[in-house]
Design a protein around this motif. Structure first.
Motif, PDB file in Angstrom:
ATOM      1  N   UNK A  22      -6.855 -11.010  12.794  1.00  0.00           N
ATOM      2  CA  UNK A  22      -8.250 -11.430  12.916  1.00  0.00           C
ATOM      3  C   UNK A  22      -8.571 -12.502  11.889  1.00  0.00           C
TER       4      UNK A  22
ATOM      5  N   UNK B  56       1.836   2.000  -3.395  1.00  0.00           N
ATOM      6  CA  UNK B  56       0.735   2.653  -4.101  1.00  0.00           C
ATOM      7  C   UNK B  56       0.665   4.138  -3.748  1.00  0.00           C
ATOM      8  N   UNK B  57       0.919   4.461  -2.476  1.00  0.00           N
ATOM      9  CA  UNK B  57       0.883   5.874  -2.064  1.00  0.00           C
ATOM     10  C   UNK B  57       1.941   6.672  -2.818  1.00  0.00           C
TER      11      UNK B  57
ATOM     12  N   UNK C 114       0.841  -1.201   0.000  1.00  0.00           N
ATOM     13  CA  UNK C 114       0.000   0.000   0.000  1.00  0.00           C
ATOM     14  C   UNK C 114       0.877   1.252   0.000  1.00  0.00           C
TER      15      UNK C 114
ATOM     16  N   UNK D 240      -4.139  -5.824  12.087  1.00  0.00           N
ATOM     17  CA  UNK D 240      -5.281  -6.411  12.799  1.00  0.00           C
ATOM     18  C   UNK D 240      -6.089  -7.301  11.877  1.00  0.00           C
ATOM     19  N   UNK D 241      -6.186  -6.894  10.619  1.00  0.00           N
ATOM     20  CA  UNK D 241      -6.905  -7.714   9.639  1.00  0.00           C
ATOM     21  C   UNK D 241      -6.265  -9.083   9.552  1.00  0.00           C
TER      22      UNK D 241
ATOM     23  N   UNK E 276      -0.790  10.911   7.704  1.00  0.00           N
ATOM     24  CA  UNK E 276      -1.821  10.614   8.701  1.00  0.00           C
ATOM     25  C   UNK E 276      -2.316   9.181   8.497  1.00  0.00           C
ATOM     26  N   UNK E 277      -2.359   8.751   7.243  1.00  0.00           N
ATOM     27  CA  UNK E 277      -2.950   7.457   6.941  1.00  0.00           C
ATOM     28  C   UNK E 277      -2.004   6.277   7.105  1.00  0.00           C
TER      29      UNK E 277
ATOM     30  N   UNK F 223      -2.515   4.333  10.241  1.00  0.00           N
ATOM     31  CA  UNK F 223      -3.850   3.710  10.231  1.00  0.00           C
ATOM     32  C   UNK F 223      -3.837   2.485   9.327  1.00  0.00           C
ATOM     33  N   UNK F 224      -3.266   2.647   8.136  1.00  0.00           N
ATOM     34  CA  UNK F 224      -3.216   1.531   7.192  1.00  0.00           C
ATOM     35  C   UNK F 224      -2.403   0.394   7.792  1.00  0.00           C
TER      36      UNK F 224
ATOM     37  N   UNK G 218      -4.396  -1.282  10.587  1.00  0.00           N
ATOM     38  CA  UNK G 218      -5.589  -1.986  10.101  1.00  0.00           C
ATOM     39  C   UNK G 218      -5.186  -3.279   9.403  1.00  0.00           C
ATOM     40  N   UNK G 219      -4.089  -3.209   8.636  1.00  0.00           N
ATOM     41  CA  UNK G 219      -3.640  -4.419   7.949  1.00  0.00           C
ATOM     42  C   UNK G 219      -3.148  -5.463   8.957  1.00  0.00           C
TER      43      UNK G 219
ATOM     44  N   UNK H  27      -1.674  14.080   3.937  1.00  0.00           N
ATOM     45  CA  UNK H  27      -2.800  13.140   4.121  1.00  0.00           C
ATOM     46  C   UNK H  27      -2.259  11.714   4.230  1.00  0.00           C
ATOM     47  N   UNK H  28      -1.263  11.406   3.405  1.00  0.00           N
ATOM     48  CA  UNK H  28      -0.666  10.073   3.432  1.00  0.00           C
ATOM     49  C   UNK H  28      -0.005   9.772   4.764  1.00  0.00           C
TER      50      UNK H  28
END
Lengths: 226, 246
Positions: free
Chosen positions: B183, B137-138, B134, B179-180, B168-169, B172-173, B176-177, B165-166
């Motif tokens: 899980x 991609x950014x 990812x 934890x994904x 900050x993300x 998060x990315x 989230x990845x 913006x990137x």
């Protein structure tokens, strides 16, 4: 001042809804795309109920994300081209607030109908009632994030002639967290796992996007107008 | 202090400043790279489990570290160019993007090469791999946006917002990845875990290589910045004089 900026916001929302009512294809086409694209998957994969049920959350979420992406290009373009966006930046009211208003209209026209249509798709994919409810919950929390984050991409590319392809390159990586939590919440619920954590994380993403995205969008629009 | 900074911010001064700094980074890069590679590939002992194929970490790990580091440098200079509107920081931010993308790609490619004999697959939807992808991609999105504008200054403002913006993300990315993945399924790949007991004979060459990569980044960044300044200022007199001198 507060009253007059409320009035300005109301006027802007009214204007945007009127425009949308007179130009229906702009927001209806992404919705049709949402249904059509989702129907393609059973046709491509085969009508096996078990497989369809398993991949349904991911596919419905991905298609919702693509539909949101399709509608992003029109968010500011018409206003940019006829110069009304420039007038908004010159108005005495906080530009971030006006931008948030426009994003809200975008969500009400593209995000909300998507949520209302999702039970239809859930039926196509044999999702049961509980999973459908959870799908709708995740979409309710997640689609505003798609509109908010997408607005940044839309604002960055509004000055470009062929911006629509570029928007997807900019925005898709930023959509990854919403997709992960949204689709996995539904998938987890179908195997009976607790999903409150997922929902809270999407809500946290929404809170973050709601506070920061309008400001970034406003800055990006100012940069695009130059 | 402030005066020296504003002086540097003019592209002409920045060009010559970069030129002066260049050898101080280029030579250490060469020396550190040679020492690190020799130590890592020849001197360091083979791993008792992974044999010689572990040696790719001397390139892979520094590249992965750099992929995030470069993004940070890019975002900080992007923020500087938004706040102070300095052209020099615009140039630096723009020059960072392709280098960062290259480091990210290198980390992914070497990881994939290592994964084939170790995990038996070129690609695994592992949390680190996914967030690195990812990140690539950014970078590519940033470069696509940058090349879409004709006016360099508009491009700089738009890409600066995107870079912030990137930033900050990215966390998060990343989470989230992660934890994904946890899980999603149990950890199938735990090979990375035995790194915690890394021996000095491997750690030292790794650190040398990491430093070499940092210096390499600085060298290439300076060269790219100089290049972009020449391109931007090609209509001015000093660039034409400089061109004749070269």
């Amino acid at each position: 001042m507060i009253n007059s900026s409320q009035h300005a916001l109301k006027t802007l929302l009214w204007r945007d809804f009127t425009l949308a009512a007179r130009n229906k294809s702009e927001w209806l086409n992404p919705l049709l795309f949402f249904v059509f694209a989702a129907v393609l998957f059973p046709l491509g994969i085969g009508p096996d109920t078990v497989i369809l049920k398993q991949i349904a959350p991911g596919i419905i979420w991905v298609v919702a994300l693509l539909a949101a992406l399709l509608s992003l290009d029109t968010m500011f373009r018409a206003d940019y081209e006829d110069g009304s966006l420039e007038q908004l930046t010159l108005s005495p009211y906080p530009f971030g607030m006006l931008v948030l208003g426009k994003i809200a209209v975008h969500w009400l026209l593209t995000g909300l109908p998507l949520i209302l249509l999702s039970p239809l798709l859930a039926t196509f994919f044999h999702l049961d009632f509980d999973a459908t409810l959870i799908l709708m919950q995740t979409l309710l929390l997640g689609t505003p994030v798609l509109s908010l984050v997408g607005a940044i991409g839309s604002a960055l590319t509004v000055g470009l002639k062929r911006g629509s392809m570029l928007i997807s390159l900019l925005v898709l990586p930023l959509y990854v967290p919403v997709l992960i939590f949204g689709a996995n919440a539904v998938a987890a619920s179908t195997v009976g796992l607790d999903i409150s954590g997922h929902l809270m994380l999407i809500a946290a993403l929404l809170a973050l996007a709601l506070t920061l995205a309008p400001l970034a969008t406003a800055a990006a629009l100012r940069a695009s107008i130059g | 202090m402030l005066q020296t900074i504003t002086k540097l911010a003019s592209l002409r001064n920045f060009y010559f400043f970069c030129g002066k700094l260049l050898p101080w980074f280029a030579w250490p890069t060469l020396i550190l790279m040679l020492v690190g590679l020799y130590w890592g590939l020849v001197e360091a002992p083979a791993d008792y489990q992974q044999k010689d194929s572990y040696r790719i970490i001397f390139v892979h790990v520094p590249a992965a570290w750099m992929s995030l580091f470069v993004y940070m440098v890019m975002a900080v200079s992007a923020a500087a160019s938004l706040i102070w509107k300095t052209k020099a920081s615009e140039v630096v931010a723009n020059s960072c993007a392709p280098i960062g993308a290259a480091f990210t790609f290198l980390a992914l490619a070497t990881g994939s090469l290592w994964g084939k004999p170790m995990w038996g697959t070129w690609w695994e939807w592992d949390a680190r791999l996914t967030s690195e992808l990812v990140l690539l991609f950014l970078y590519l999105g940033y470069m696509a946006l940058q090349s879409a504008f004709e006016d360099k200054r508009t491009a700089a403002r738009a890409t600066a917002i995107l870079a912030i913006v990137g930033v900050v993300n990215i966390p998060i990315i990343h989470y989230s990845v992660e934890w994904w993945f946890t899980l999603h399924q149990g950890p199938t790949v735990q090979v990375m875990q035995d790194k915690q007991a890394m021996d000095k004979s491997m750690l030292i060459p790794l650190m040398i290589m990491a430093t070499a990569f940092k210096f390499y980044f600085a060298t290439v960044l300076l060269m790219r910045s100089r290049n972009e300044i020449l391109e931007r200022e090609s209509h001015t007199k000093w660039v034409q004089e400089e061109r004749e001198r070269l």
